[in-house]
Design a protein around this motif. Structure first.
Motif, PDB file in Angstrom:
ATOM      1  N   TYR A 261       0.829  -1.209   0.000  1.00  0.00           N
ATOM      2  CA  TYR A 261       0.000   0.000   0.000  1.00  0.00           C
ATOM      3  C   TYR A 261       0.865   1.262   0.000  1.00  0.00           C
ATOM      4  O   TYR A 261       0.538   2.260  -0.650  1.00  0.00           O
ATOM      5  N   GLN A 262       1.967   1.225   0.759  1.00  0.00           N
ATOM      6  CA  GLN A 262       2.850   2.389   0.819  1.00  0.00           C
ATOM      7  C   GLN A 262       3.459   2.672  -0.558  1.00  0.00           C
ATOM      8  O   GLN A 262       3.575   3.833  -0.979  1.00  0.00           O
ATOM      9  N   ALA A 263       3.837   1.608  -1.282  1.00  0.00           N
ATOM     10  CA  ALA A 263       4.380   1.793  -2.627  1.00  0.00           C
ATOM     11  C   ALA A 263       3.314   2.285  -3.601  1.00  0.00           C
ATOM     12  O   ALA A 263       3.588   3.109  -4.477  1.00  0.00           O
ATOM     13  N   LEU A 264       2.076   1.799  -3.442  1.00  0.00           N
ATOM     14  CA  LEU A 264       0.994   2.194  -4.352  1.00  0.00           C
ATOM     15  C   LEU A 264       0.565   3.637  -4.138  1.00  0.00           C
ATOM     16  O   LEU A 264       0.334   4.382  -5.094  1.00  0.00           O
ATOM     17  N   TRP A 265       0.483   4.042  -2.866  1.00  0.00           N
ATOM     18  CA  TRP A 265      -0.130   5.331  -2.553  1.00  0.00           C
ATOM     19  C   TRP A 265       0.852   6.345  -1.964  1.00  0.00           C
ATOM     20  O   TRP A 265       0.475   7.481  -1.714  1.00  0.00           O
TER      21      TRP A 265
ATOM     22  N   PHE B 185       2.518   6.933   1.008  1.00  0.00           N
ATOM     23  CA  PHE B 185       2.390   7.614   2.302  1.00  0.00           C
ATOM     24  C   PHE B 185       3.619   7.348   3.171  1.00  0.00           C
ATOM     25  O   PHE B 185       4.322   6.360   2.980  1.00  0.00           O
ATOM     26  N   PRO B 186       3.911   8.227   4.157  1.00  0.00           N
ATOM     27  CA  PRO B 186       5.120   8.086   4.982  1.00  0.00           C
ATOM     28  C   PRO B 186       4.975   7.013   6.053  1.00  0.00           C
ATOM     29  O   PRO B 186       3.895   6.461   6.273  1.00  0.00           O
ATOM     30  N   SER B 187       6.076   6.758   6.779  1.00  0.00           N
ATOM     31  CA  SER B 187       6.084   5.720   7.803  1.00  0.00           C
ATOM     32  C   SER B 187       5.134   6.022   8.950  1.00  0.00           C
ATOM     33  O   SER B 187       4.563   5.109   9.548  1.00  0.00           O
TER      34      SER B 187
END
Length: 402
Positions: free
Chosen positions: A43-47, A49-51
């Protein structure tokens, strides 16, 4: 909702079915806590968003649990049948899984996690209290070990499901959550039709409303002991929640690119080690389990931080397993001690307070760590956490009277 029970059947055998479905209910709820872990990187790669947003996805689940425990913690002790709370809680767990599994944006992810937390919070305290009730009925002492195994079994299976779905490319964003919803439905059907004992709670005269002691009076001088048990839980769950939220990210930083599915299994390894330890330590004196578990938590988490510093994936995996052992021993010890000191008429309330402390500690710590990772980087944040864990362990071992 009460099914009649054949009086000739041994009580222990008659309670096996409702015990099993209570355990399945806990498993379905705890699956929801860890199944998303290997998917967070996706999801982080798709969208993008930060940690801190990634850690907030775990924290909103924990806050949902807290809200639910605060709202329903005492209700279970006052209902004529604990299933009146367990069944709606399972429905919310299933709904949260479906929303998360078919989320199309970040807002839907947060909503799914919040509902999963609300359902889990309503379920855990009541299910644990029901297991303690069954212990009272058949003079067994299985509540602590069964609840602990259900917790860690569900938490361990979750990352395995999502990592396998990622590896096989089998609808990884939805298929694991469809399974969670199906298990929640099965558990609910089992609680309705599975020979639930009558009465659902121990028929002691002290449980009559007129004879109920206030919780503060019933606990009396036991509050300091309860507070130390909560401190043990906070320590273990702070480390455990870090593995659930960021374990995949930590191991992926030590592995070749594209190893997200393999890295996701580190969460399952942690939970499997914890579950196996709880099974092996179920007959160990509670105080000894707490002391050994807390000491091992501190030492092994320091080893994880050193492995990150020196880029040793094998060392990180080894110390992760040892951290799971420490977590499992401290958790089963705390659960066993809680079962021993909890007054019968306040089991649901104390179980809820116990879990409130654990979820609050884990939510606040993981939010802080996520912000710290964004501010100073992964390695310095993990080294700072290792120092905090060691100091907290020393304080618990010094002040605790287990």
């Amino acid at each position: 909702m009460n099914a009649s029970l054949p009086p000739s059947a041994p009580l222990q055998s008659r309670l096996a079915i409702p015990r099993s479905f209570l355990a399945l209910a806990l498993v379905s709820a705890l699956l929801g806590s860890t199944t998303p872990s290997p998917l967070y990187g996706l999801y982080q790669a798709l969208w993008g968003f930060p940690s801190v947003t990634l850690s907030a996805l775990y924290a909103v689940y924990a806050f949902g649990v807290l809200l639910s425990l605060a709202a329903f913690g005492r209700l279970s002790d006052r209902l004529p049948d604990r299933r009146l709370l367990l069944l709606p809680a399972l429905a919310v767990v299933g709904l949260g899984a479906l929303i998360f599994g078919f989320a199309g944006d970040l807002q839907a992810l947060f909503l799914g996690r919040l509902l999963a937390g609300l359902g889990t919070g309503a379920l855990t305290g009541s299910a644990n209290a029901a297991l303690m009730d069954f212990d009272n009925l058949d003079r067994q002492r299985r509540a602590a070990s069964l609840a602990s195994l259900a917790f860690t079994g569900g938490a361990a299976l979750g990352p395995v499901l999502s990592s396998a779905a990622l590896y096989l490319d089998f609808w990884p964003r939805s298929s694991p959550f469809l399974l969670i919803a199906a298990l929640a439905l099965l558990a609910g059907l089992g609680l309705v039709f599975g020979n639930w004992p009558r009465p659902a709670k121990t028929p002691a005269s002290s449980d009559r409303p007129a004879a109920r002691q206030p919780l503060a009076q019933a606990m009396g001088s036991l509050w300091p002991a309860f507070a130390m048990l909560c401190a043990v839980l906070v320590l273990g769950w702070a480390v455990g929640s870090l593995f659930i939220a960021l374990g995949t990210t930590m191991l992926a930083s030590l592995l070749p690119a594209g190893a997200l599915a393999a890295a996701g299994l580190i969460v399952a390894a942690f939970q499997i080690a914890a579950g196996a330890t709880q099974f092996l330590c179920r007959r160990m004196p509670a105080g000894q389990a707490i002391r050994v578990g807390c000491a091992l938590l501190a030492a092994s988490w320091a080893g994880c931080a050193l492995s990150l510093a020196y880029g040793q994936a094998w060392g990180f995996c080894l110390f992760t397993l040892l951290t799971g052992v420490g977590y499992g021993a401290s958790f089963v010890g705390a659960m066993g001690r809680l079962a021993a000191i909890a007054p019968a008429q306040h089991r649901g309330s104390l179980s809820s307070l116990f879990y409130v402390s654990g979820y609050l500690g884990s939510a606040l710590s993981i939010l802080g760590i996520g912000a710290l990772v964004d501010a100073i980087g992964l390695l310095p944040a993990m080294q700072g956490l290792a120092v905090c864990v060691v100091l907290a362990t020393l304080a618990i071992l010094w002040r605790g009277r287990f």
